[in-house]
Design a protein around this motif. Structure first.
Motif, short mmCIF file in Angstrom:
data_model
loop_
_atom_site.label_atom_id
_atom_site.label_comp_id
_atom_site.label_asym_id
_atom_site.label_seq_id
_atom_site.Cartn_x
_atom_site.Cartn_y
_atom_site.Cartn_z
N VAL A 165 46.35 -5.05 36.12
CA VAL A 165 44.94 -5.47 36.18
C VAL A 165 44.70 -6.00 37.59
O VAL A 165 45.44 -6.83 38.09
N SER A 166 43.67 -5.48 38.22
CA SER A 166 43.43 -5.84 39.61
C SER A 166 41.97 -5.70 39.95
O SER A 166 41.25 -4.90 39.34
N GLU A 186 44.71 4.49 45.61
CA GLU A 186 46.15 4.39 45.82
C GLU A 186 46.80 3.44 44.83
O GLU A 186 47.88 3.73 44.31
N ASP A 187 46.15 2.31 44.56
CA ASP A 187 46.70 1.35 43.59
C ASP A 187 46.72 1.94 42.19
O ASP A 187 47.69 1.80 41.45
N SER A 188 45.64 2.61 41.83
CA SER A 188 45.57 3.23 40.51
C SER A 188 46.65 4.31 40.37
O SER A 188 47.38 4.35 39.38
N PHE A 189 46.78 5.15 41.37
CA PHE A 189 47.78 6.21 41.34
C PHE A 189 49.19 5.63 41.30
O PHE A 189 50.04 6.08 40.53
N ARG A 190 49.42 4.62 42.13
CA ARG A 190 50.75 4.00 42.16
C ARG A 190 51.12 3.41 40.81
O ARG A 190 52.24 3.53 40.34
N SER A 191 50.16 2.75 40.17
CA SER A 191 50.47 2.12 38.88
C SER A 191 50.79 3.17 37.83
O SER A 191 51.72 3.01 37.04
#
Length: 132
Positions: free
Chosen positions: A88-89, A95-100
């Motif tokens: 949750v951010s 990039e954050d969504s893909f990384r997660s």
């Protein structure tokens, strides 16, 4: 049901507690202000053979140990095998969504602020998956 929130914002802890409490009568709610506190808790509980949380919400940007580090450490020890873990951010970075979502242990990525529907979806997914 055990729900854990790892976030350096105590207001977010409160919002989560209120929303999950409205969905679950038998709730154990845990909060940690950084990833290191949460990691130490998971290790201690696992070493004692105690139950680990059913749902974990992890913020990315925290002091001491950030969310990415926490997820990697817990995953390396296989402590998330029976846990629904959501990043949750407030970050809307692709990039954050893909990384997660590239991390095996992560169930989903949710941007803040969370809506009532987000809490309901997270809760019901855990119930269906693990029959909690």
């Amino acid at each position: 049901m055990i729900i854990c929130v790892v976030d350096d914002d105590p207001i977010f802890h409160y919002v989560c507690k209120v929303n999950f409490s409205s969905l679950c009568d038998d709730l154990e709610f845990l909060t940690f202000l950084d990833g290191k506190q949460a990691y130490d808790y998971f290790i201690c509980q696992s070493d004692r053979g105690n139950a680990l949380p059913d749902i974990v919400l992890v913020d990315i940007n925290m002091p001491v140990m950030n969310g990415w580090e926490l997820v990697d450490h817990l995953n390396n020890r296989h402590l998330l095998d029976n846990t629904e873990l959501y990043i949750v951010s407030s970050s809307v970075s692709p990039e954050d969504s893909f990384r997660s979502l590239s991390k095996k242990a992560v169930t989903g990525y949710v941007t803040k602020p969370l809506l009532k529907e987000n809490f309901t979806h997270i809760y019901h997914d855990a119930i269906q998956k693990y029959n909690v």
